[in-house]
Design an enzyme around this catalytic site. Structure first.
Site, PDB file in Angstrom:
ATOM      1  N   ASN A 159       0.639  -1.259   0.016  1.00 20.46           N
ATOM      2  CA  ASN A 159       0.011  -0.056  -0.118  1.00 20.46           C
ATOM      3  C   ASN A 159       0.687   1.347   0.032  1.00 20.46           C
ATOM      4  OD1 ASN A 159       0.283  -1.547   2.444  1.00 20.46           O
ATOM      5  ND2 ASN A 159      -0.382   0.434   3.499  1.00 20.46           N
ATOM      6  N   GLN A 187      -4.618  -4.302  -1.944  1.00 21.35           N
ATOM      7  CA  GLN A 187      -4.342  -3.073  -3.024  1.00 21.35           C
ATOM      8  C   GLN A 187      -4.110  -3.884  -4.682  1.00 21.35           C
ATOM      9  OE1 GLN A 187      -4.026  -0.055  -2.588  1.00 21.35           O
ATOM     10  NE2 GLN A 187      -3.931  -0.006  -0.306  1.00 21.35           N
ATOM     11  N   HIS A 209     -13.482  -0.509   0.304  1.00 21.94           N
ATOM     12  CA  HIS A 209     -13.341   1.036   0.043  1.00 21.94           C
ATOM     13  C   HIS A 209     -12.138   1.250  -0.372  1.00 21.94           C
ATOM     14  CE1 HIS A 209     -10.584   2.012   3.356  1.00 21.94           C
ATOM     15  NE2 HIS A 209     -10.821   0.747   3.831  1.00 21.94           N
ATOM     16  N   THR A 245     -26.542  -9.715  10.699  1.00 22.47           N
ATOM     17  CA  THR A 245     -27.220  -9.282   9.415  1.00 22.47           C
ATOM     18  C   THR A 245     -26.054  -8.890   8.630  1.00 22.47           C
ATOM     19  OG1 THR A 245     -29.189  -9.050  10.638  1.00 22.47           O
ATOM     20  CG2 THR A 245     -29.193  -8.266   8.642  1.00 22.47           C
ATOM     21  N   CYS A 334       2.529   9.727  11.940  1.00 20.02           N
ATOM     22  CA  CYS A 334       2.907  10.954  12.966  1.00 20.02           C
ATOM     23  C   CYS A 334       2.128  10.633  14.138  1.00 20.02           C
ATOM     24  CB  CYS A 334       2.496  12.226  12.170  1.00 20.02           C
ATOM     25  SG  CYS A 334       3.572  12.314  10.699  1.00 20.02           S
TER      26      CYS A 334
HETATM   27  N1  PLP Z   1      -3.956  -4.457   3.922  1.00 17.69           N
HETATM   28  C1  PLP Z   1      -3.854  -3.604   3.215  1.00 17.69           C
HETATM   29  C2  PLP Z   1      -2.781  -3.730   2.370  1.00 17.69           C
HETATM   30  C3  PLP Z   1      -4.220  -2.161   3.177  1.00 17.69           C
HETATM   31  O1  PLP Z   1      -3.763  -1.248   2.464  1.00 17.69           O
HETATM   32  C4  PLP Z   1      -5.321  -1.965   4.198  1.00 17.69           C
HETATM   33  C5  PLP Z   1      -5.684  -0.617   4.482  1.00 17.69           C
HETATM   34  O2  PLP Z   1      -5.068   0.447   4.314  1.00 17.69           O
HETATM   35  C6  PLP Z   1      -5.578  -2.932   5.050  1.00 17.69           C
HETATM   36  C7  PLP Z   1      -5.297  -4.188   4.785  1.00 17.69           C
HETATM   37  C8  PLP Z   1      -6.652  -2.718   5.958  1.00 17.69           C
HETATM   38  O3  PLP Z   1      -7.957  -2.580   5.418  1.00 17.69           O
HETATM   39  P1  PLP Z   1      -9.382  -2.236   5.932  1.00 17.69           P
HETATM   40  O4  PLP Z   1      -9.383  -0.629   6.084  1.00 17.69           O
HETATM   41  O5  PLP Z   1     -10.485  -2.707   5.052  1.00 17.69           O
HETATM   42  O6  PLP Z   1      -9.431  -2.682   7.280  1.00 17.69           O
END
Ligand code: PLP
Length: 756
Positions: A159, A187, A209, A245, A334
């Protein structure tokens, strides 16, 4: 218009997904567990989305569970694998000893491993798989350790850097291992081809999301035959594997996204995305010619760029981009008092300066080409703004006026550059090694003559970098007459250091150290400020328990200081842990009983030294993990925050109250950014925090019924500055709550993107 380039953090919800979610909350609001018509309709929609997800993910078999997101999916995968391991132990079978995760994995993975390992009392060793400088897993290491592993977690793509894992290589390294394999695929969705069933992947979590669906919906793939343990028990939904649910609006929205992925109508082809990334990279290079990219684009998602700019921190870059209305994110978290470097870049062995300057730019795979063009234009404007403020190596002669006192802070230590625009001379006081590059650049860029580099004392927490500065400034920009200096940099035999219309004198104030000295800045109007080092700091006195201290001289030195500068002169300290900028003896008398007693002569030098020694016993390090240079007796947290919400400000202006609106952002932000629109009757000032000291005397002598409203990007810098100014006696100072970020949109002035 905001340009959102932080898609790896989250994405906006696609209109089609929004419409599907609204339908699932209005016309089709059924509970899929109900057996009546409304419920059956809901179930049919859910089944359809699951079937579509199976096709898109290449997972015709195995479980595909709807849950809240990737963090939940990761918990369930880890719980399932670890529960199976516990059963093995309980039945007396041989046990693996390791739980492995990639060193650049999202925090959710190592934290889940540690959490469930502890809760299930497995006591297995949790170890990170090293990555190379390219960010990819060390496959030799993995091959060596895999035979002793019970679970191996390796993400599909990172990420922060966008580095794509070598899943073929990992699969080969795991051959013959008893380990279960989790691939965090968050990702990868929509950016990489996914054929889950073609590999021996046991668990793969996804998050809606990150690809245009809302927050709160995700998927977990579990291979047929892989162990599975529910995280949630209850009504038996999702074949009793994930009770509760179902989030039907989320599922409907995710379904709309998956449908568009399947038909190929959502994401741009990889080649197109790469061309977007290339355009952004060219714009970044134009803006910051010294830029370094932190991962090889050939190995990365075509939608992510992670870069650093020498001499420019992530914080400056983020403020700069935010001022240009471009949203990106920093490579460091941070949360702590001291910004922590990114664990991803650290694992790759990236140098400290690159970690401290890292910025991630990521766009969604459905981004339109026009947005990339606009982003490139604004990125170039960001570069011009930094150059115009002498903040990059490729600077240009700045057009901005020069401040007399420029302040730099590194982990609570303060350095000053005193400049005289009439003579173009400058003096540096208490240089810090971390600032050498920036200070030298300041001088070169503005063609000032460096006249002196002074220290207020021999520092206990760092070595003076005066010699480095002298070495780095071109000879033509140094004062030829400087001659011989003492150990603190003062020219021997001189009573004063002339600086055009200003001059510096010095005052010996032993105590903190034997050589402690204050430098007094004068101009034709009188004494302007005193640089007092660690002798007096806002809320503290410099400690006097060093070998080089003179505790018995401390009290007399304070009296000497009072006799020379009075109680109202601004004292500029060598440390400022709480962002208070300055103090005066008058203010410290009211807040530090020891200062009050010694100056009122109710305490002699000996009792003063003894009382001070008690305060300094067992002084803890500062929040920056540096040595504390004094005992703080006046905590910042005791001061009430003074904030004004935009609606309150507007109402009070309407009632005729007098305000001055002060933009405390830095000049490189002013140039790009918007300011709240408030009509002609509200006076405005741009006073960056780095030069706020220069404005304090004028504010102190201004009309007493005027309220200063400080604002910045988010309200955090201005809140701290407002507290500091109130402490200095400007009691009517407030901060605009939420800063520009929460100012009502329609009230923003038109943004002026400078493209010089
Ligand atoms: N794994 C990776 C590589 C991510 O980028 C993220 C979110 O930044 C997550 C896991 C966690 O995802 P979630 O926000 O759906 O819990």
């Amino acid at each position: 218009m905001e340009i959102y380039l932080d898609a790896n953090a989250t994405t906006p919800v696609l209109p089609e997904a929004r419409a599907a979610a609204i339908a699932a909350m209005s016309a089709d609001y059924g509970n899929p567990s109900s057996v009546h018509g409304t419920g059956l309709k809901a179930r049919a929609m859910m089944d359809e989305v699951r079937a579509c997800a199976r096709r898109v993910l290449g997972a015709p078999t195995g479980e595909l569970l709807f849950l809240s997101g990737a963090t939940e999916g990761i918990q369930m995968a880890v719980l399932s694998a670890l529960t199976a391991l516990r059963k093995r132990r309980e039945s007396g079978e041989s046990m693996p000893q390791l739980l492995l995760y990639g060193a650049t994995e999202h925090k959710a993975v190592p934290e889940a491993l540690r959490h469930w390992n502890l809760l299930l009392r497995l006591n297995l060793r949790v170890r990170s798989i090293p990555v190379g400088p390219d960010g990819r897993h060390d496959l030799l290491w993995l091959r060596e350790h895999a035979p002793r592993a019970g679970l191996v977690c390796t993400m599909a793509a990172n990420n922060e850097t966008g580095v794509i894992s070598d899943l073929d290589g990992i699969q080969a390294a795991l051959e013959g291992s008893p380990a279960l394999w989790m691939v965090d695929s968050v990702q990868a969705l929509g950016k990489l081809p996914l054929r889950l069933a073609d590999r021996p992947i046991d668990y793969a979590p996804f998050s809606g999301h990150k690809l245009y669906a809302p927050k709160g919906i995700g998927l977990l793939y579990v291979r047929d035959g892989a162990p599975i343990t529910p995280l949630m028990a209850g009504g038996g939904q999702e074949s009793a594997l994930r009770s509760g649910t179902e989030n039907m609006p989320g599922i409907a929205a995710l379904g709309a996204v998956l449908k568009l992925l399947e038909t190929g109508d959502l994401v741009k082809p990889c080649g197109v995305l790469k061309s977007y990334r290339d355009r952004l990279a060219i714009a970044l290079r134009d803006a910051f010619p010294e830029i370094v990219f932190n991962a090889d684009p050939v190995l990365c998602l075509p939608t992510t760029l992670n870069f650093s700019v020498p001499g420019v921190s992530s914080k400056v870059l983020l403020d700069l981009f935010d001022a240009a209305d471009i949203r990106v994110s920093g490579g460091s978290a941070c949360g702590a008092a001291k910004a922590k470097p990114s664990h991803v870049l650290e694992a790759m062995g990236v140098e400290a300066w690159r970690c401290a300057s890292a910025v991630r730019l990521s766009f969604g795979p459905a981004t339109p080409s026009g947005l990339i063009d606009e982003a490139c234009e604004r990125i170039r404007a960001c570069g011009a703004s930094l150059r115009d403020n002498c903040l990059t190596q490729a600077f240009q002669r700045p057009s901005m006026p020069v401040d007399r006192i420029n302040r730099y802070v590194v982990d609570g230590s303060v350095c000053y550059l005193v400049a005289d625009p009439s003579s173009r001379r400058c003096v540096i006081i208490d240089p810090l090694p971390e600032l050498t590059h920036q200070l030298v650049q300041w001088i070169r860029c503005r063609s000032y003559i460096l006249t002196a580099v002074l220290d207020t004392h021999s520092h206990g927490d760092h070595a003076s970098s005066a010699a480095d500065i002298w070495k780095s400034v071109p000879a033509v920009l140094t004062d030829a007459d400087t001659g011989d200096t003492d150990s603190l940099g003062w020219p021997r035999g001189s009573q004063e250091i002339p600086l055009g219309t200003q001059w510096l004198t010095r005052l010996h104030i032993p105590g903190h150290t034997r050589d402690s000295t204050a430098y007094l800045l004068h101009d034709a109007r009188g004494l302007r400020a005193a640089f007092v080092g660690d002798t007096v700091m806002p809320g503290a006195l410099g400690r006097s328990d060093f070998d080089v201290s003179e505790p018995l001289s401390f009290g007399p030195s304070l009296k000497q200081l009072e006799a020379s500068v009075g109680r109202d002169t601004l004292l500029l300290p060598g440390h400022d842990y709480d962002g208070r900028y300055a103090c005066t003896l008058g203010i410290e008398i009211a807040r530090q009983p020891l200062v009050a007693s010694v100056l009122a002569s109710t305490m002699d030098a000996q009792s003063f030294a003894a009382a001070k020694a008690v305060l300094e016993r067992d002084l803890a390090p500062t929040e920056y993990q540096t040595m504390a240079c004094g005992a703080r007796v006046d905590s910042c947290s005791k001061m009430a925050a003074a904030e004004l919400k935009p609606s309150e400000l507007l109402a009070r202006i309407e009632q005729g109250e007098k305000f001055v609106l002060v933009d405390v952002r830095e000049p490189y932000e002013h140039r790009l950014g918007m300011a709240p629109q408030l009509g002609e009757q509200v006076r405005r000032q741009a006073v960056p925090l780095s030069s706020i000291i220069n404005a304090i005397p004028d504010w102190l002598s201004a009309e007493p019924d005027t309220t200063l409203v400080l604002f910045c990007r988010s309200g955090s810098r201005s809140a701290q500055a407002a507290q500091a100014l109130r402490r200095l006696g400007l009691e009517r100072t407030v901060s605009l709550a939420g800063g520009i970020a929460l100012w009502p949109q329609q009230q923003h002035e038109a943004r002026q993107v400078a493209t010089a």
